[in-house]
Motif scaffolding. Structure first.
Motif, PDB file in Angstrom:
ATOM      1  N   LEU A 190      22.262 -38.706  67.041  1.00 12.07           N
ATOM      2  CA  LEU A 190      21.399 -37.540  66.869  1.00 12.07           C
ATOM      3  C   LEU A 190      22.154 -36.248  67.140  1.00 12.07           C
ATOM      4  CD1 LEU A 190      18.193 -38.978  68.545  1.00 12.07           C
ATOM      5  CD2 LEU A 190      18.463 -38.423  66.138  1.00 12.07           C
ATOM      6  N   VAL A 191      22.998 -36.241  68.153  1.00  8.42           N
ATOM      7  CA  VAL A 191      23.774 -35.037  68.458  1.00  8.42           C
ATOM      8  C   VAL A 191      24.707 -34.712  67.296  1.00  8.42           C
ATOM      9  CG1 VAL A 191      25.538 -34.066  69.973  1.00  8.42           C
ATOM     10  CG2 VAL A 191      23.607 -35.307  70.959  1.00  8.42           C
ATOM     11  N   GLU A 192      25.336 -35.738  66.729  1.00  5.08           N
ATOM     12  CA  GLU A 192      26.196 -35.511  65.561  1.00  5.08           C
ATOM     13  C   GLU A 192      25.387 -34.948  64.393  1.00  5.08           C
ATOM     14  OE1 GLU A 192      28.026 -39.223  64.760  1.00  5.08           O
ATOM     15  OE2 GLU A 192      29.485 -39.071  66.378  1.00  5.08           O
ATOM     16  N   GLU A 193      24.145 -35.433  64.246  1.00  2.00           N
ATOM     17  CA  GLU A 193      23.295 -34.931  63.175  1.00  2.00           C
ATOM     18  C   GLU A 193      22.913 -33.470  63.424  1.00  2.00           C
ATOM     19  OE1 GLU A 193      21.186 -34.457  59.820  1.00  2.00           O
ATOM     20  OE2 GLU A 193      22.623 -36.004  60.346  1.00  2.00           O
ATOM     21  N   LEU A 194      22.644 -33.118  64.690  1.00  2.00           N
ATOM     22  CA  LEU A 194      22.293 -31.736  65.021  1.00  2.00           C
ATOM     23  C   LEU A 194      23.449 -30.787  64.726  1.00  2.00           C
ATOM     24  CD1 LEU A 194      20.317 -32.256  68.358  1.00  2.00           C
ATOM     25  CD2 LEU A 194      19.395 -31.482  66.169  1.00  2.00           C
ATOM     26  N   GLU A 195      24.675 -31.292  64.850  1.00  2.00           N
ATOM     27  CA  GLU A 195      25.847 -30.459  64.530  1.00  2.00           C
ATOM     28  C   GLU A 195      25.856 -30.072  63.054  1.00  2.00           C
ATOM     29  OE1 GLU A 195      29.128 -32.832  65.758  1.00  2.00           O
ATOM     30  OE2 GLU A 195      29.084 -32.139  67.842  1.00  2.00           O
ATOM     31  N   GLN A 196      25.226 -30.915  62.200  1.00  2.00           N
ATOM     32  CA  GLN A 196      25.147 -30.597  60.781  1.00  2.00           C
ATOM     33  C   GLN A 196      24.090 -29.536  60.488  1.00  2.00           C
ATOM     34  OE1 GLN A 196      27.270 -32.121  58.600  1.00  2.00           O
ATOM     35  NE2 GLN A 196      28.174 -33.229  60.323  1.00  2.00           N
ATOM     36  N   LEU A 197      23.158 -29.336  61.433  1.00  2.00           N
ATOM     37  CA  LEU A 197      22.049 -28.421  61.220  1.00  2.00           C
ATOM     38  C   LEU A 197      22.242 -27.075  61.909  1.00  2.00           C
ATOM     39  CD1 LEU A 197      19.144 -30.992  61.742  1.00  2.00           C
ATOM     40  CD2 LEU A 197      20.208 -30.299  59.597  1.00  2.00           C
ATOM     41  N   GLY A 198      23.295 -26.918  62.684  1.00  2.00           N
ATOM     42  CA  GLY A 198      23.539 -25.660  63.379  1.00  2.00           C
ATOM     43  C   GLY A 198      24.708 -25.788  64.344  1.00  2.00           C
ATOM     44  N   THR A 199      24.794 -24.830  65.262  1.00  2.00           N
ATOM     45  CA  THR A 199      25.873 -24.818  66.255  1.00  2.00           C
ATOM     46  C   THR A 199      25.310 -25.207  67.613  1.00  2.00           C
ATOM     47  OG1 THR A 199      27.005 -23.056  65.052  1.00  2.00           O
ATOM     48  CG2 THR A 199      27.671 -23.431  67.344  1.00  2.00           C
ATOM     49  N   ILE A 200      25.904 -26.211  68.237  1.00  2.00           N
ATOM     50  CA  ILE A 200      25.455 -26.655  69.558  1.00  2.00           C
ATOM     51  C   ILE A 200      26.069 -25.745  70.621  1.00  2.00           C
ATOM     52  CG2 ILE A 200      25.543 -28.533  71.246  1.00  2.00           C
ATOM     53  CD1 ILE A 200      25.385 -30.504  68.976  1.00  2.00           C
ATOM     54  N   GLU A 201      25.220 -25.038  71.361  1.00  2.00           N
ATOM     55  CA  GLU A 201      25.680 -24.135  72.416  1.00  2.00           C
ATOM     56  C   GLU A 201      25.992 -24.903  73.695  1.00  2.00           C
ATOM     57  OE1 GLU A 201      26.311 -21.095  71.830  1.00  2.00           O
ATOM     58  OE2 GLU A 201      25.298 -20.778  69.920  1.00  2.00           O
ATOM     59  N   SER A 202      25.136 -25.869  74.033  1.00  2.00           N
ATOM     60  CA  SER A 202      25.357 -26.668  75.238  1.00  2.00           C
ATOM     61  C   SER A 202      24.514 -27.921  75.146  1.00  2.00           C
ATOM     62  CB  SER A 202      24.992 -25.875  76.500  1.00  2.00           C
ATOM     63  OG  SER A 202      23.602 -25.563  76.500  1.00  2.00           O
ATOM     64  N   GLN A 203      24.847 -28.909  75.979  1.00  2.00           N
ATOM     65  CA  GLN A 203      24.084 -30.142  76.043  1.00  2.00           C
ATOM     66  C   GLN A 203      24.247 -30.765  77.418  1.00  2.00           C
ATOM     67  OE1 GLN A 203      25.819 -33.398  73.630  1.00  2.00           O
ATOM     68  NE2 GLN A 203      27.334 -31.906  72.923  1.00  2.00           N
ATOM     69  N   SER A 204      23.160 -31.314  77.936  1.00  2.00           N
ATOM     70  CA  SER A 204      23.195 -31.908  79.270  1.00  2.00           C
ATOM     71  C   SER A 204      21.974 -32.794  79.456  1.00  2.00           C
ATOM     72  CB  SER A 204      23.211 -30.814  80.348  1.00  2.00           C
ATOM     73  OG  SER A 204      22.032 -30.021  80.258  1.00  2.00           O
ATOM     74  N   GLY A 205      22.033 -33.640  80.501  1.00  2.00           N
ATOM     75  CA  GLY A 205      20.904 -34.492  80.833  1.00  2.00           C
ATOM     76  C   GLY A 205      21.305 -35.944  80.911  1.00  2.00           C
ATOM     77  N   ASP A 206      20.306 -36.805  80.981  1.00  2.00           N
ATOM     78  CA  ASP A 206      20.542 -38.241  81.058  1.00  2.00           C
ATOM     79  C   ASP A 206      19.691 -38.948  80.006  1.00  2.00           C
ATOM     80  OD1 ASP A 206      17.987 -38.056  82.051  1.00  2.00           O
ATOM     81  OD2 ASP A 206      18.588 -38.334  84.137  1.00  2.00           O
ATOM     82  N   GLU A 207      19.644 -40.275  80.094  1.00  2.00           N
ATOM     83  CA  GLU A 207      18.909 -41.052  79.090  1.00  2.00           C
ATOM     84  C   GLU A 207      17.422 -40.723  79.109  1.00  2.00           C
ATOM     85  OE1 GLU A 207      17.945 -45.753  78.136  1.00  2.00           O
ATOM     86  OE2 GLU A 207      19.915 -45.176  78.928  1.00  2.00           O
ATOM     87  N   LYS A 208      16.892 -40.373  80.292  1.00  2.00           N
ATOM     88  CA  LYS A 208      15.466 -40.065  80.393  1.00  2.00           C
ATOM     89  C   LYS A 208      15.139 -38.770  79.660  1.00  2.00           C
ATOM     90  CE  LYS A 208      11.719 -39.628  83.723  1.00  2.00           C
ATOM     91  NZ  LYS A 208      11.339 -39.640  85.149  1.00  2.00           N
ATOM     92  N   ARG A 209      15.963 -37.733  79.838  1.00  2.00           N
ATOM     93  CA  ARG A 209      15.768 -36.447  79.151  1.00  2.00           C
ATOM     94  C   ARG A 209      17.122 -35.801  78.912  1.00  2.00           C
ATOM     95  NH1 ARG A 209      11.384 -32.998  78.522  1.00  2.00           N
ATOM     96  NH2 ARG A 209      11.931 -30.859  77.971  1.00  2.00           N
ATOM     97  N   TYR A 210      17.461 -35.646  77.647  1.00  2.00           N
ATOM     98  CA  TYR A 210      18.738 -35.062  77.274  1.00  2.00           C
ATOM     99  C   TYR A 210      18.455 -33.842  76.405  1.00  2.00           C
ATOM    100  CZ  TYR A 210      23.721 -34.988  76.106  1.00  2.00           C
ATOM    101  OH  TYR A 210      25.042 -34.636  75.988  1.00  2.00           O
TER     102      TYR A 210
END
Length: 703
Positions: free
Chosen positions: A183-203
């Motif tokens: 999903l993160v790779e897919e989001l890179e196709q839809l815009g620019t990722i500024e930051s990302q953090s979290g765990d499996e429960k909430r990322y």
């Protein structure tokens, strides 16, 4: 990452959404429409639009956009539904399906059909809503644009909706690492990722994108569930404020007038606000969600077929080992463990085969769900009132049979609607309800599935059928049984229609129905009563891959009879056999005279028993008729793996397929109806029957 990797998933999901859309449209009560159904239709169109725009399927996205706007007015009660409007909506759904198939085939959709449906939908909007809403039904210029608010909103300033990038926080809830990376790779196709953090429960992923939150969610939902996604504006993002709405649309903006993101930014202490379209969906507990995720998996049909073939080979190998063990002369204690092991292998192999075969089994609902539309459209053309009832939708059938049974069932349904059920005024004059009843049912019976098409119409007229058959040059007689007369409708070119219409009357179709069903190893039976209705029954094997058979011997050859066709076996007596005109022989079994089929004669088997009284008569059923089949010996019952003879060799009269026995030899699987036809052909070239003179049998013909 290539976004085309998700095409197949989009196509499958869109197919399901279109099917759901059609079902809801057909079930709509025009006088009192259910708001939940209207919302479901809107959500289906909205999801398809978002995915189509993201994947660059522009024509599909434009069509769905206009359709979605009209649905939005309908669900808000701003547009009154009528039967002709629902017809147009169904036509739009059909064109969307054609566009989807075009993209699946890597072709461009039909531009003429696209322009026609767009003009029709826009015209409806102008007539039903008003001229001031023409802008709301205009086609967007880009596949996934950032739509500006309508100019009729006086509170809004030019700066309130920017075409520049918008900051969004995309939260992934309870998503495993593998899917999260995807999903993160897919989001890179839809815009620019500024930051990302979290765990499996909430990322959480902070994304700078010009794509709307709705469209992002539409793409994500092809991988995870809507409940696993939360999208909100990032703090300080230049998002359109929540109060920028038309005064008369404070509850929810239309699809064409929505801000860049659906909800306004909540306070830091408040939970994220869900989209308006998702209000009816309640988040599930984590434990329940985890169970749902593991309850199904998408697998290619080719992979399933490969497993089934391997299991079939395993069954053959197990039969060979079983044959070897049974041939061992030394049955001492030293071999008891081997025999126990073989018994366990046989049981486990059977369980494995049944488990694997169940993977290909799908419910009949997939077939029956197509017929509300068929009945609705056909009844409209015929000006008839029809009620469709379906029974046994959960009954399962092999996927290959489900795909092949749809066309024959469609012919039978249209035949019942056209020839069976009378016009409303005629029914009323007969004391029947104006609305005719058509029932589709499915149920299991032994190793078969029974599919029935029943109507409460006029039924079949025996005299009319016989008269038409004589006019068509068919060989018929007044002594024919009702079952034989009903079967006349399957003769090529046979039709009782007085005039040719676009529904029926050309005498084609019913013969194809019978031929296709026989090609699936099944048969068609008809029951009819005048003025009460007709019941057409299709009997099919549950699967074409493996069947339970009875091994028989004729001479030195071993053949397989499908166990589902075997009724009983007996030793024929000479006084029960009669010689008929034309060198035919029949066997009297409990006051019923059955045609005799000598397998050794029909298939030219040498060293077979020629005296019928020393043979065994196996009573079998095919094409709705019973036959007495003469064999030398009954070997036993066994499960066999069906091998297509036509693909590997050629079509052989009287033979439906082949199998491999435990000793490695090939045994032919007999086709009952084909064997009877072959037997009659052989009798024309041979005077004695079963190599016995006709004087061997009783000369008197049965009454």
């Amino acid at each position: 990452m290539d976004i085309t990797d998700f095409f197949d998933t989009f196509f499958e999901e869109a197919e399901e959404l279109l099917a759901d859309m059609e079902q809801h449209l057909l079930e709509l009560d025009i006088d009192d429409p259910d708001s939940e159904q209207l919302n479901a239709i809107f959500r289906a169109a909205h999801s398809i639009k978002g995915g189509a725009g993201t994947f660059g399927f522009t024509v599909l996205q434009k069509t769905t956009h206009i359709f979605e706007n009209l649905l939005d007015y309908a669900r808000k009660g701003e547009m009154t539904l009528r039967a002709d409007l629902v017809d147009t909506f169904l036509e739009a759904k059909d064109i969307m399906h054609e566009q989807l198939n075009a993209y699946r085939s890597e072709e461009e959709p039909d531009q003429e059909a696209f322009e026609r449906i767009c003009q029709t939908l826009q015209q409806i909007a102008l007539e039903e809503i008003g001229e001031g809403l023409e802008a709301a039904t205009s086609i967007p210029a880009q596949p996934a644009p950032v739509e500006e608010p309508a100019p009729v909103q006086p509170q809004e300033t030019a700066e309130s909706s920017s075409s520049e990038g918008t900051g969004l926080v995309v939260a992934l809830l309870n998503v495993g690492e593998k899917d999260r990376t995807l999903l993160v790779e897919e989001l890179e196709q839809l815009g620019t990722i500024e930051s990302q953090s979290g765990d499996e429960k909430r990322y959480e992923v902070v994304l700078d994108s010009s794509v709307s939150g709705d469209d992002i969610e539409a793409v994500m939902c092809f991988i995870i569930e809507p409940e696993q996604i939360e999208i909100r504006p990032a703090a300080g993002a230049a998002a359109a404020p929540a109060e920028v709405q038309a005064p008369n649309q404070a509850s929810e903006p239309t699809a064409a007038e929505k801000p860049v993101v659906a909800p306004a930014a909540p306070a830091a202490s408040e939970p994220p606000v869900q989209k308006p379209e998702s209000k009816t969906k309640k988040p599930e507990p984590k434990s329940k969600k985890a169970a749902a995720e593991s309850s199904s998996i998408r697998v290619s049909v080719d992979k399933v077929d490969q497993i089934i073939n391997l299991v079939g080979e395993l069954i053959i190998t197990q039969s060979m080992l079983d044959q070897t063990v049974s041939d061992l002369e030394d049955q001492s204690v030293g071999n008891s463990s081997l025999q126990n092991g073989m018994s366990l292998l046989q049981r486990n192999a059977r369980d494995l085969q049944e488990a694997v075969m169940s993977i290909r089994m799908i419910p009949m609902e997939f077939v029956f769900s197509r017929f509300p539309r068929v009945v609705r459209d056909t009844a409209g053309k015929l000006n008839k009132e029809i009620e469709l009832v379906t029974e046994g939708k959960s009954t399962e059938l092999d996927k290959s049979l489900v795909e092949r049974i749809t066309d024959p069932l469609t012919h039978l349904v249209r035949n019942s609607l056209d020839h069976g059920i009378e016009m409303p005024d005629v029914r009323e004059a007969k004391g029947k309800p104006r609305t005719g009843k058509l029932t589709l049912s499915a149920r299991h019976q032994g190793g078969n599935i029974l599919i029935e098409v029943r109507d409460d119409g006029a039924g079949m007229d025996r005299e009319v059928l016989l008269k038409k058959a004589r006019e068509s040059g068919l060989n018929v007689s007044d002594t024919m049984s009702d079952e034989e007369v009903w079967q006349l409708i399957f003769a090529p070119g046979f039709s009782t229609a007085k005039e040719v219409t676009d529904v029926s009357g050309r005498g084609v179709g019913m013969d194809v129905v019978k031929r296709n069903i026989q090609g699936m190893g099944g048969r068609v039976e008809i029951q009819s009563k005048k003025e009460e209705g007709t019941n057409t029954r299709i009997v099919l094997p549950l699967t074409l891959a493996i069947l339970d058979g009875m091994s028989i011997k004729v001479g030195r050859e071993t053949f397989i009879l499908p166990l589902s066709t075997v009724l009983e076996s007996l030793q024929p007596a000479q006084e029960d056999m009669y010689a008929m005109a034309g060198d035919d022989v029949v066997l009297k079994v409990r006051d019923e005279y059955l045609p005799v089929i000598a397998i050794h004669e029909a298939l030219d088997v040498k060293d077979a028993i020629t005296d019928p009284t020393k043979s065994i008569a196996v009573i079998v059923q095919g094409e709705g008729r019973r036959y007495a089949m003469l064999v030398d010996e009954l070997v036993g019952q066994q499960q066999v793996v069906v091998k297509n003879l036509e693909d590997n060799y050629r079509k052989v009269p009287g033979i439906s397929a082949a199998t491999i026995l435990g000793d490695g030899s090939v045994a032919l699987i007999l086709d009952i109806s084909g064997l009877h036809r072959l037997s009659r052909v052989k009798k024309e070239s041979r005077k004695p029957v079963n190599n016995q003179p006709l004087s061997f049998y009783k000369e008197a013909e049965p009454s």
